[in-house]
Design an enzyme around this catalytic site. Sequence first.
Site, mmCIF file in Angstrom:
data_model
loop_
_atom_site.group_PDB
_atom_site.id
_atom_site.type_symbol
_atom_site.label_atom_id
_atom_site.label_comp_id
_atom_site.label_asym_id
_atom_site.label_seq_id
_atom_site.Cartn_x
_atom_site.Cartn_y
_atom_site.Cartn_z
ATOM 1 N N ASP A 32 -22.556 -11.785 81.358
ATOM 2 C CA ASP A 32 -21.293 -11.858 82.102
ATOM 3 C C ASP A 32 -20.972 -13.287 82.557
ATOM 4 O OD1 ASP A 32 -21.474 -9.013 81.962
ATOM 5 O OD2 ASP A 32 -22.564 -8.964 83.856
ATOM 6 N N GLU A 239 -13.167 -3.275 81.667
ATOM 7 C CA GLU A 239 -13.842 -4.129 82.656
ATOM 8 C C GLU A 239 -13.733 -5.583 82.185
ATOM 9 O OE1 GLU A 239 -17.905 -2.717 82.710
ATOM 10 O OE2 GLU A 239 -18.309 -3.421 80.686
HETATM 11 O O1 FUB Z 1 -23.509 -6.665 83.995
HETATM 12 C C1 FUB Z 1 -23.151 -5.417 84.527
HETATM 13 C C2 FUB Z 1 -21.859 -4.968 83.985
HETATM 14 O O2 FUB Z 1 -21.932 -4.860 82.582
HETATM 15 C C3 FUB Z 1 -20.718 -5.903 84.233
HETATM 16 O O3 FUB Z 1 -20.225 -5.862 85.532
HETATM 17 C C4 FUB Z 1 -19.791 -5.448 83.179
HETATM 18 O O4 FUB Z 1 -18.712 -6.300 82.937
HETATM 19 C C5 FUB Z 1 -20.706 -5.294 82.004
HETATM 20 O O5 FUB Z 1 -20.923 -6.502 81.344
#
Ligand code: FUB
Length: 338
Positions: A32, A239
């Site tokens: 991320d 997301e």
């Molecule tokens: O790293 C945890 C979660 O997985 C992140 O918040 C999302 O965007 C995904 O990458």
Amino acid sequence: SSDKDSTTTKTDTGKAAAYLSQPLVSHIYTADPSAHVFNNRIYIYPSHDTATGIPEDDLGSHFDMKDFHILSMDSVGGKVTDHGVALSVKDIPWAGRQLWAPDAAFANNTYYLYFPVKDKQDIFHIGVATSSKPEGPFTPAKEPIKGSYSIDPCVFKDDDGKFYMYFGGIWGGQLQRWNNNKYDSTKGNRQPEEAAILPRVAKLTADMTSYDGPVKELLLTDEKGTPYKEKDNSKRFFEAAWMHKYNGKYYFSYSTGDTHNICYAIGDNPYGPFRYQGVILNPVEGWTSHHSIVEKDGKWYLFYHDVQLSGKTYLRNVKATELHYNADGTIQTITARK
Ligand code: FUB
């Protein structure tokens, strides 16, 4: 091994050409990556993945992260420094578990780190921490940002100096439980014919630690201007919000989650609407895909992650590669599979 979980400061080096699309560091697992240029240096604010033995499930419980390490480098392809632990979940008074994808900003002579973490009732909120240095260590505020919820904050500075936070993530990120900014734990994932859940945006106050007014939905549409349904899962938001500006236009990019694309949409102002333009990054190895886009010395870079080092979806490694625009402002699709 203990080496993989090291919390000390380490550096990796590599030759520029071979380095692109190779993991930026290999002594810890990172994901991320939110990249920013501060003081003419690239700082990367990633998640720090570790294996804690939590079984994999659809809520992402196996992403059981406990601290942040910030990475920095003078240029993409140059020496990468790991600055060690910048913030730990145990030092955040309101936190329960799962320190997920962060972002950072600079204002008021202060560096601000924004992070999602579950509170002690297992509900995600977004917190803020401050430091005099971009690499931390960061001191967290005692409470989450009032009115914040869900995951994956991206803090964008517009040319007029105003800051906006984009956020949200469905499924394990709990965005489906929030309607009109109110929490309902009984709300599950949307049905295929229902309207797709939208990411959220809030302007930040001048002190960078609160929302200046209510959280709003960010309208995303397809090429024709039609809002998505949940079934449009190769294009609808899941997301990993990121905002950047190019030639006066606002580019909102995000992950489609279960179809693993990083897509982008263009708008004329920070609140949208945003119209779909295409895929920036085709699916990578591993379930999740999460990126950032930043300009350094006239070149544009995509920071992203995959699971090259581990082969495990919850043990990821951040990478960077150059990003190219076409003359009409569209972005050339990147395929980063090995
Ligand atoms: O790293 C945890 C979660 O997985 C992140 O918040 C999302 O965007 C995904 O990458």
